[in-house]
Write a protein that holds these residues in place. Structure first.
Motif, PDB file in Angstrom:
ATOM      1  N   ASP A 118       0.832  -1.199   0.000  1.00 43.45           N
ATOM      2  CA  ASP A 118       0.000   0.000   0.000  1.00 43.45           C
ATOM      3  C   ASP A 118       0.871   1.254   0.000  1.00 43.45           C
ATOM      4  N   VAL A 119       1.919   1.223   0.815  1.00 44.42           N
ATOM      5  CA  VAL A 119       2.826   2.371   0.913  1.00 44.42           C
ATOM      6  C   VAL A 119       3.585   2.559  -0.396  1.00 44.42           C
ATOM      7  N   TYR A 120       3.985   1.468  -1.001  1.00 38.32           N
ATOM      8  CA  TYR A 120       4.653   1.524  -2.316  1.00 38.32           C
ATOM      9  C   TYR A 120       3.791   2.262  -3.334  1.00 38.32           C
ATOM     10  N   ARG A 121       2.500   1.942  -3.369  1.00 36.59           N
ATOM     11  CA  ARG A 121       1.595   2.578  -4.338  1.00 36.59           C
ATOM     12  C   ARG A 121       1.452   4.069  -4.051  1.00 36.59           C
ATOM     13  N   ILE A 122       1.483   4.440  -2.773  1.00 36.26           N
ATOM     14  CA  ILE A 122       1.399   5.861  -2.419  1.00 36.26           C
ATOM     15  C   ILE A 122       2.572   6.628  -3.027  1.00 36.26           C
ATOM     16  N   PHE A 123       3.796   6.146  -2.793  1.00 33.91           N
ATOM     17  CA  PHE A 123       4.982   6.834  -3.325  1.00 33.91           C
ATOM     18  C   PHE A 123       5.032   6.762  -4.849  1.00 33.91           C
ATOM     19  N   LEU A 124       4.592   5.639  -5.403  1.00 28.06           N
ATOM     20  CA  LEU A 124       4.577   5.500  -6.857  1.00 28.06           C
ATOM     21  C   LEU A 124       3.614   6.517  -7.474  1.00 28.06           C
ATOM     22  N   ASN A 125       2.435   6.679  -6.879  1.00 31.27           N
ATOM     23  CA  ASN A 125       1.445   7.620  -7.406  1.00 31.27           C
ATOM     24  C   ASN A 125       1.866   9.073  -7.213  1.00 31.27           C
ATOM     25  N   LEU A 126       2.766   9.325  -6.289  1.00 29.07           N
ATOM     26  CA  LEU A 126       3.278  10.681  -6.115  1.00 29.07           C
ATOM     27  C   LEU A 126       4.278  11.047  -7.205  1.00 29.07           C
ATOM     28  N   GLY A 127       4.771  10.030  -7.919  1.00 28.32           N
ATOM     29  CA  GLY A 127       5.685  10.298  -9.023  1.00 28.32           C
ATOM     30  C   GLY A 127       7.069   9.710  -8.861  1.00 28.32           C
TER      31      GLY A 127
END
Length: 393
Positions: free
Chosen positions: A151-160
């Protein structure tokens, strides 16, 4: 923080990158800069920015510093049981603070989320439900531990951020170290439901390379770490949006403060919308978003029932503290002055005087946002109490 322009970066990169790679690099930098986020290229680059040894971050990502990175202690909850807190040790604390302050605090949470950011607060959250006739309240069980590193990975990934760096940031912000009785919350993901890109970055600590998908346990947010609160907010954004949509469709108001969910209505329900159907729909949405409700803390309050949100009464035009809360604080201060902090902490079944001292300080701080005059009086009386450090000394 580093200071440089995209033009300077492009000029430096021309000596070792082809044109397409330079274009991609510029796009990556511009995406982060336009969002007001720090540009980080690699884990080693992060170590230089925050002034932390690279090997510490690398071994943290490889899950070889779990015991060294975190200390755990338990505090009693007034509702019963214990809450386990992680304290971050060493330079990992510096890295997590940087991630929280320079990245996460620059991201706006969902408007229905009122915890862990400057625009929210307990009073602001409770005020959304003033004058409600009906109230539905839910508590998310093991909230922080329900958010895993994917979940945390997707957060940072979606931030760019780049996929590999997003993976590494996720590992830096999560842990596999939990009390034994909570280890069942550490999950091994099912391949069919697991992000393929993330699997490629999962790495056995005994394996020196990346490449093959492997089934490793997913770390979770450590409760007590500086980055965990905002990461939990961002991870719950989908939950907040779905419950907001449901509330809008049925004339309800929805808020979330950390793991406390409240839906309320100022109107009576017609035959098409029963209390049972609302409850079932909320539970379905909670579980769809991979959280679980704490059944013991689920509550429905109708007309004539006392309505309390986050400890504040919402039966008038603005939130207010109950008389019981004022009396409780007054009783604690009076008892400490008469019998001493140590004796009162024992009587109140706290593990230590400092635990009770901090508990009372928290109660008084809670008053500040609602009743500044009464808070000032409590604060002055509290200052007359010797701190546990002074007592031990």
């Amino acid at each position: 923080m580093e200071t440089w322009s995209v033009h300077q970066l492009s000029n430096e990169a021309q000596s070792f990158l082809d044109q397409q790679s330079i274009v991609d690099l510029r796009a990556y930098v511009q995406t982060l800069k336009r969002s007001g986020l720090p540009v980080i290229f690699t884990l080693r680059h992060l170590s230089k920015i925050v002034g932390v040894d690279y090997s510490l971050l690398r071994t943290t990502v490889e899950r070889r510093r779990e015991s060294s990175n975190y200390r755990m202690f338990a505090i009693k909850k007034r509702s019963g049981g214990r809450r386990h807190i992680h304290t971050v040790t060493g330079n990992l604390l510096r890295a997590q603070q940087f991630i929280n302050e320079e990245i996460l605090q620059k991201i706006n949470p969902h408007p229905a989320s009122f915890a862990f950011h400057s625009e929210g607060g307990i009073r602001a959250c409770a005020s959304m439900h003033c004058g409600a006739k009906w109230m539905f309240q839910y508590d998310l069980a093991n909230f922080f531990y329900s958010v895993n590193e994917a979940d945390v990975y997707r957060i940072f990934l979606n931030l760019g951020y780049r996929p590999l760096l997003a993976f590494e940031l996720a590992r830096v912000c999560t842990t596999l170290r939990l009390p034994k009785h909570l280890m069942h919350l550490i999950k091994i993901p099912k391949s069919s439901a697991f992000d393929h890109t993330y699997r490629l970055y999962q790495r056995d600590s005994h394996d020196s390379g990346f490449g093959f998908p492997c089934q490793l346990p997913l770390g979770v947010l450590p409760q007590g770490a500086s980055a965990s609160p905002m990461l939990s907010n961002l991870a719950a954004r989908s939950l907040d949006q779905e419950l907001t949509n449901y509330a809008d469709q049925h004339g309800l108001v929805y808020t979330r403060y950390a793991d406390d969910l409240t839906l309320s209505s100022s109107e009576s329900f017609d035959k098409r919308l029963s209390i049972g159907s609302i409850h079932r729909s909320v539970i379905r949405i909670i579980r769809k978003n991979r959280f679980l409700e704490n059944r013991k803390k689920t509550r429905v309050a109708g007309p004539g029932s006392k309505k309390i949100v986050l400890g504040l009464l919402v039966d008038s035009d603005k939130p207010r503290l109950s008389k019981e809360m004022y009396k409780r604080i007054d009783r604690h201060i009076y008892a400490i002055k008469k019998y001493g902090l140590i004796e009162v902490s024992r009587y109140e079944n706290f593990d230590s005087p400092i635990g009770f001292y901090n508990h009372l300080a928290g109660l008084i701080s809670f008053v500040k946002d609602v009743d500044a005059v009464r808070w000032d009086k409590f604060r002055n009386r509290f200052r007359e109490i010797d701190s546990p450090v002074e007592i031990d000394g």
